[in-house]
Design a protein around this motif. Structure first.
Motif, mmCIF file in Angstrom:
data_model
loop_
_atom_site.group_PDB
_atom_site.id
_atom_site.type_symbol
_atom_site.label_atom_id
_atom_site.label_comp_id
_atom_site.label_asym_id
_atom_site.label_seq_id
_atom_site.Cartn_x
_atom_site.Cartn_y
_atom_site.Cartn_z
ATOM 1 N N VAL A 7 0.848 -1.197 0.000
ATOM 2 C CA VAL A 7 0.000 0.000 0.000
ATOM 3 C C VAL A 7 0.881 1.244 0.000
ATOM 4 C CG1 VAL A 7 -1.779 1.290 1.216
ATOM 5 C CG2 VAL A 7 -1.847 -1.213 1.198
ATOM 6 N N LEU A 8 0.776 2.010 -1.059
ATOM 7 C CA LEU A 8 1.538 3.244 -1.203
ATOM 8 C C LEU A 8 0.610 4.397 -1.528
ATOM 9 C CD1 LEU A 8 4.429 1.870 -3.465
ATOM 10 C CD2 LEU A 8 4.536 2.289 -1.001
ATOM 11 N N ASN A 9 0.991 5.578 -1.113
ATOM 12 C CA ASN A 9 0.297 6.810 -1.506
ATOM 13 C C ASN A 9 -1.178 6.807 -1.127
ATOM 14 O OD1 ASN A 9 0.160 9.408 -2.622
ATOM 15 N ND2 ASN A 9 -0.337 8.635 -4.670
ATOM 16 N N GLN A 10 -1.487 6.226 0.026
ATOM 17 C CA GLN A 10 -2.849 6.272 0.551
ATOM 18 C C GLN A 10 -2.827 7.067 1.865
ATOM 19 O OE1 GLN A 10 -5.719 5.462 -0.540
ATOM 20 N NE2 GLN A 10 -5.402 4.006 -2.211
ATOM 21 N N PRO A 11 -3.715 8.020 2.046
ATOM 22 C CA PRO A 11 -3.740 8.803 3.297
ATOM 23 C C PRO A 11 -4.026 7.929 4.508
ATOM 24 C CG PRO A 11 -5.062 9.837 1.585
ATOM 25 C CD PRO A 11 -4.721 8.476 1.089
ATOM 26 N N GLU A 12 -3.490 8.320 5.627
ATOM 27 C CA GLU A 12 -3.846 7.685 6.885
ATOM 28 C C GLU A 12 -5.292 8.037 7.229
ATOM 29 O OE1 GLU A 12 -2.037 5.637 8.838
ATOM 30 O OE2 GLU A 12 -0.518 5.635 7.238
ATOM 31 N N PRO A 13 -6.024 7.157 7.915
ATOM 32 C CA PRO A 13 -7.400 7.498 8.317
ATOM 33 C C PRO A 13 -7.420 8.762 9.186
ATOM 34 C CG PRO A 13 -6.967 5.166 8.655
ATOM 35 C CD PRO A 13 -5.645 5.799 8.338
ATOM 36 N N LEU A 14 -8.423 9.551 9.002
ATOM 37 C CA LEU A 14 -8.570 10.774 9.801
ATOM 38 C C LEU A 14 -9.247 10.407 11.122
ATOM 39 C CD1 LEU A 14 -8.267 13.783 10.190
ATOM 40 C CD2 LEU A 14 -10.394 14.126 8.925
ATOM 41 N N ASP A 15 -8.445 9.898 12.034
ATOM 42 C CA ASP A 15 -8.945 9.497 13.339
ATOM 43 C C ASP A 15 -8.220 10.280 14.426
ATOM 44 O OD1 ASP A 15 -10.659 7.603 12.263
ATOM 45 O OD2 ASP A 15 -9.126 6.037 12.293
ATOM 46 N N ASP A 16 -8.913 10.479 15.523
ATOM 47 C CA ASP A 16 -8.332 11.112 16.708
ATOM 48 C C ASP A 16 -7.774 12.497 16.405
ATOM 49 O OD1 ASP A 16 -8.971 8.837 18.215
ATOM 50 O OD2 ASP A 16 -7.132 7.847 17.578
ATOM 51 N N TYR A 17 -8.595 13.280 15.723
ATOM 52 C CA TYR A 17 -8.271 14.690 15.524
ATOM 53 C C TYR A 17 -9.223 15.527 16.376
ATOM 54 C CZ TYR A 17 -12.392 15.414 12.532
ATOM 55 O OH TYR A 17 -13.675 15.521 12.055
ATOM 56 N N ASP A 18 -8.924 16.798 16.498
ATOM 57 C CA ASP A 18 -9.716 17.700 17.335
ATOM 58 C C ASP A 18 -10.731 18.438 16.466
ATOM 59 O OD1 ASP A 18 -10.761 19.485 19.117
ATOM 60 O OD2 ASP A 18 -8.874 20.449 19.650
ATOM 61 N N ALA A 19 -11.959 17.905 16.407
ATOM 62 C CA ALA A 19 -12.995 18.550 15.604
ATOM 63 C C ALA A 19 -13.353 19.925 16.134
ATOM 64 C CB ALA A 19 -14.237 17.664 15.548
ATOM 65 N N GLY A 20 -13.064 20.168 17.408
ATOM 66 C CA GLY A 20 -13.366 21.465 17.998
ATOM 67 C C GLY A 20 -12.347 22.536 17.684
ATOM 68 N N ALA A 21 -11.220 22.169 17.062
ATOM 69 C CA ALA A 21 -10.219 23.159 16.679
ATOM 70 C C ALA A 21 -10.659 23.818 15.380
ATOM 71 C CB ALA A 21 -8.849 22.491 16.524
ATOM 72 N N ASP A 22 -11.719 24.541 15.465
ATOM 73 C CA ASP A 22 -12.398 25.160 14.328
ATOM 74 C C ASP A 22 -12.403 26.664 14.576
ATOM 75 O OD1 ASP A 22 -14.286 26.203 12.558
ATOM 76 O OD2 ASP A 22 -15.638 24.496 12.727
ATOM 77 N N PRO A 23 -11.502 27.422 13.937
ATOM 78 C CA PRO A 23 -11.376 28.850 14.253
ATOM 79 C C PRO A 23 -12.672 29.627 14.103
ATOM 80 C CG PRO A 23 -9.551 28.108 12.881
ATOM 81 C CD PRO A 23 -10.529 26.988 12.924
ATOM 82 N N ALA A 24 -13.448 29.334 13.060
ATOM 83 C CA ALA A 24 -14.697 30.068 12.844
ATOM 84 C C ALA A 24 -15.688 29.794 13.971
ATOM 85 C CB ALA A 24 -15.310 29.680 11.499
ATOM 86 N N LEU A 25 -15.749 28.561 14.426
ATOM 87 C CA LEU A 25 -16.671 28.196 15.501
ATOM 88 C C LEU A 25 -16.256 28.836 16.819
ATOM 89 C CD1 LEU A 25 -19.052 26.335 16.451
ATOM 90 C CD2 LEU A 25 -17.277 24.695 17.089
ATOM 91 N N LEU A 26 -14.983 28.729 17.165
ATOM 92 C CA LEU A 26 -14.534 29.194 18.474
ATOM 93 C C LEU A 26 -14.595 30.708 18.599
ATOM 94 C CD1 LEU A 26 -11.511 26.793 19.019
ATOM 95 C CD2 LEU A 26 -13.827 26.596 19.939
ATOM 96 N N SER A 27 -14.283 31.430 17.530
ATOM 97 C CA SER A 27 -14.375 32.887 17.606
ATOM 98 C C SER A 27 -15.824 33.331 17.736
ATOM 99 C CB SER A 27 -13.726 33.526 16.375
ATOM 100 O OG SER A 27 -14.392 33.136 15.186
ATOM 101 N N ALA A 28 -16.734 32.629 17.048
ATOM 102 C CA ALA A 28 -18.158 32.962 17.149
ATOM 103 C C ALA A 28 -18.706 32.609 18.515
ATOM 104 C CB ALA A 28 -18.946 32.236 16.062
ATOM 105 N N LEU A 29 -18.191 31.560 19.131
ATOM 106 C CA LEU A 29 -18.633 31.179 20.468
ATOM 107 C C LEU A 29 -18.382 32.330 21.442
ATOM 108 C CD1 LEU A 29 -19.691 28.541 21.934
ATOM 109 C CD2 LEU A 29 -17.316 28.206 22.638
#
Length: 544
Positions: A7-29
C-alpha cells in the motif's frame, strides 16, 4: 502481504483529531456570549474526532432501526429497536445538553453553546440529531400549555437519556417528537384531516394518519388535528399515565435516501388520547414555535455537514500525491479546497449568528427576535441547499476513494438533501421569508440594519447591498422571484458576518466571488488574487 499488494500513496485514516479546533466556531462562540462554554465545546470536539465516535456513526447506519409491530404472542407493541451505537450517540448528546437543556439554563449564551455542541456532534452522525433537535424545539411550543409545561419541561431538559416505553412522568428524562404532515397535504398542514373529539378529563381523542412522524420512539409528540374550533395543536404521549399504550400504531418505517439510522414512520391515531396545547383553532401559530427551533437546527446540521466534508477533503489532499506533488499543492485543487472552505466558514458564521439571535430573543431582546424571525428562514433556504453541492465536491476531492462507503463520504452525500426538505422545502422557506417581510416590517428593518453594519468596507458588498434594497422594495411578481431575493439576502448576511469577523483573506475572497461576479458556476472558480493558503489552513484538521 505480497509485494504486489504493498500500500503506497494512501492517506492515513482521519482518526483522533480535534474537531473542535475550528477557528470560525470558536471565535463565534466568544462573540455570541458563550465563551464560558469553550472548555466543554472543546472536550466534545475531541470526542467527535475519535475513531470510536466514527465507528458509532457507521454502526448506527449499517444496523438500521427495525420496527416490531407485535410481540411473539400477537400483542401489539409498536416498538423500534436500535443498534447499541445509536443509544451511545443519543446518551452523549443528551448528557452534554444538546437537546432541551438550554431552556433550563439562564446564562447568556446557553443556546449558543448548545448550537456549537450540536454542530460538532452532528459531524459524527446526523440521524440521531433529529430527536435531539425536536426535543429542543418542543419546549417553547409546550409553554402554550403552562400546566403541561410545568410537569414535562423538567423531564425534557434533564440530562438523562432514559430510553423505553414507560409513562413520561415515571422516567428520569424524556424525548419529544413531531407528527404534523399527512399524505394529502405535506407542508400544507391546513389540509390535514386528522380529527380531534373531546374526551374525559379535558383531553381529546385523535383519529387519523400521519405520513411522516419523526422519531416515533419518542415519549411525547406535538401534532396537529382538526378540532371543532379548527386546526389545533395537541400533545400525544406514547404511554398513558396508567402504563397502558396509547393508540399510536406505527404502520411502517420509511425507506429513505439517507438518514438511515433515524426511524421515520407512518403513524395511525386510532382514538389516541391527547392534551390540547395553545388556543383551539390556532394550531399552526402554536406549533410554529417548534418549527422555528428545528429550522435553526437544519442550518446548524447543514453547516456541520460542510465542515465534516471539508475536513476530509483537506486531509486527503494533504497526504495524497499525484503527478509528482501533493494534491494540496496543486493550484486547481487549492482553488477547490479554498472555495469549499469559504462556503463552510460562511455557513458556520451564519448558524452561530442565528443561535445568538435565538438566545437573546429568549432573554427578551425584541430587535433580535425580529431579526431571527426572518434570518432563520433565510438561512434555512440557503445553507441547507448549499450542502448537497458542497458534499458532492468534497467527495470528488477524494476521487474513487470517496465513492466507497468506508470513506463515510457516500453517507454524507445521501444525507445532504435532507435539511433542505425537512421543515419546509426551498419554496416553502422562500415564501415564508416573503410573508415575514410583509407582515413584520420590524423584522425587515432589523435584517437590513444587520447588513448595514458591514457597509463601507468592501465595494462589491456595497454594490450588492444596494441591489438587494431595490429588490426588497420591488413587490411585482414577488413570489416568482422569491428564490433570487432570498439567495441575495443570505449571501449578503454571510458576507456581512465575514467582513466584520473573519480574517481578510476569507472575507475578501467571499465578497469577490459570491458578490463581485468573479466566480464560476462550480466550486473552484475563485479569482486569481485569492489567498488560498490562509483560507485552507483554517480548515486543516488538528491532532487531538
Amino acid at each position: 502481504m505480497p509485494p504486489t499488494h504493498e500500500v503506497l500513496n494512501q492517506p492515513e485514516p482521519l482518526d483522533d483529531y480535534d474537531a473542535g479546533a475550528d477557528p470560525a466556531l470558536l471565535s463565534a462562540l466568544e462573540r455570541e456570549e458563550a465563551g464560558w462554554a469553550d472548555a466543554e465545546v472543546r472536550e466534545l470536539g475531541v470526542l467527535a474526532g475519535t475513531a470510536r465516535a466514527r465507528a458509532w456513526g457507521e454502526q448506527a447506519n449499517t444496523a438500521e432501526p427495525v420496527l416490531r409491530t407485535h410481540d411473539r404472542y400477537g400483542h401489539r407493541v409498536d416498538e423500534v429497536d436500535f443498534h447499541p451505537a445509536w443509544h451511545v450517540l443519543m446518551d452523549t448528546a443528551v448528557s452534554r445538553g444538546l437537546h432541551a437543556a438550554p431552556w433550563a439554563d439562564e446564562r447568556p449564551g446557553a443556546h449558543v453553546a448548545r448550537a456549537a455542541k450540536f454542530y460538532l456532534w452532528s459531524q459524527v452522525e446526523n440521524g440521531h440529531a433529529c430527536p435531539v433537535s425536536m426535543t429542543y424545539a418542543a419546549v417553547p411550543a409546550l409553554r402554550h400549555a403552562p400546566e403541561l409545561a410545568a410537569r414535562l419541561e423538567p423531564l425534557l431538559t434533564a440530562r438523562s437519556y432514559d430510553f423505553g416505553l414507560r409513562p413520561p412522568e415515571s422516567k428520569t428524562g424524556i424525548l419529544a417528537g413531531m407528527s404534523m404532515t399527512e399524505k394529502q397535504g405535506g407542508s400544507d398542514v391546513r389540509a390535514n384531516t386528522t380529527r380531534a373529539v373531546a374526551a374525559d378529563s379535558g383531553g381529546y381523542r385523535l383519529t387519523g394518519h400521519k405520513w411522516f412522524t419523526s422519531a416515533p420512539m419518542g415519549d411525547v409528540f406535538l401534532t396537529l388535528a382538526q378540532a371543532p374550533e379548527g386546526l389545533t395543536c395537541f400533545l400525544v404521549p406514547r404511554v398513558l399515565e396508567d402504563g397502558t399504550r396509547n393508540a399510536l400504531l406505527i404502520q411502517r418505517l420509511k425507506d429513505k435516501l439517507g438518514n438511515r439510522s433515524n426511524a421515520s414512520a407512518e403513524l395511525e391515531y386510532d382514538g389516541a388520547f391527547a392534551r390540547p396545547v395553545g388556543e383551539p383553532g390556532r394550531g399552526v401559530r402554536t406549533i410554529i414555535e417548534m418549527v422555528n427551533g428545528t429550522r435553526l437546527d437544519c442550518v446548524i446540521g447543514s453547516a456541520a455537514g460542510m465542515r465534516a466534508g471539508l475536513v476530509q477533503a483537506v486531509h486527503h489532499a494533504s497526504q495524497r500525491r499525484a503527478f509528482g506533488r501533493a494534491l494540496i499543492d496543486q493550484p486547481l485543487m487549492r482553488n477547490v479546497l479554498a472555495d469549499l472552505a469559504l462556503e463552510s466558514e460562511a455557513a458556520t458564521a451564519l448558524m452561530m449568528r442565528l443561535a445568538g439571535a435565538a438566545d437573546r430573543a429568549v432573554r427578551g431582546d425584541e430587535a433580535e427576535a425580529a431579526f431571527r424571525r426572518i434570518a432563520v428562514a433565510v438561512g434555512k433556504f440557503w445553507v441547507t441547499k448549499r450542502l448537497a453541492a458542497h458534499a458532492a465536491e468534497a467527495l470528488e476531492c477524494l476521487g474513487g476513494n470517496g465513492y466507497v462507503e468506508e470513506s463515510g463520504m457516500p453517507r454524507l452525500f445521501r444525507e445532504s438533501p435532507l435539511n433542505s426538505i425537512w421543515e419546509g422545502s426551498g419554496n416553502v422557506a422562500a415564501l415564508d421569508v416573503l410573508r415575514a417581510l410583509a407582515r413584520h416590517p420590524e423584522g425587515a428593518e432589523a435584517f437590513v440594519a444587520e447588513l448595514r453594519r458591514a457597509e463601507g468596507a468592501d465595494a462589491a458588498y456595497d454594490g450588492a447591498l444596494k441591489e438587494l434594497l431595490a429588490l426588497l422594495h420591488d413587490t411585482e411578481d414577488a413570489e416568482f422571484r422569491a428564490r433570487r431575493l432570498v439567495e441575495s439576502m443570505a449571501l449578503l448576511l454571510q458576507a456581512s458576518l465575514l467582513i466584520r469577523h473573519a480574517p481578510a483573506p476569507v472575507a475578501d475572497a467571499f465578497t469577490a466571488s459570491r458578490l463581485g461576479g468573479d466566480w464560476g458556476r462550480v466550486f473552484g472558480g475563485l479569482p486569481r488574487a485569492t489567498e488560498t493558503g490562509a483560507i485552507i489552513e483554517r480548515a486543516r484538521p488538528r491532532p487531538a
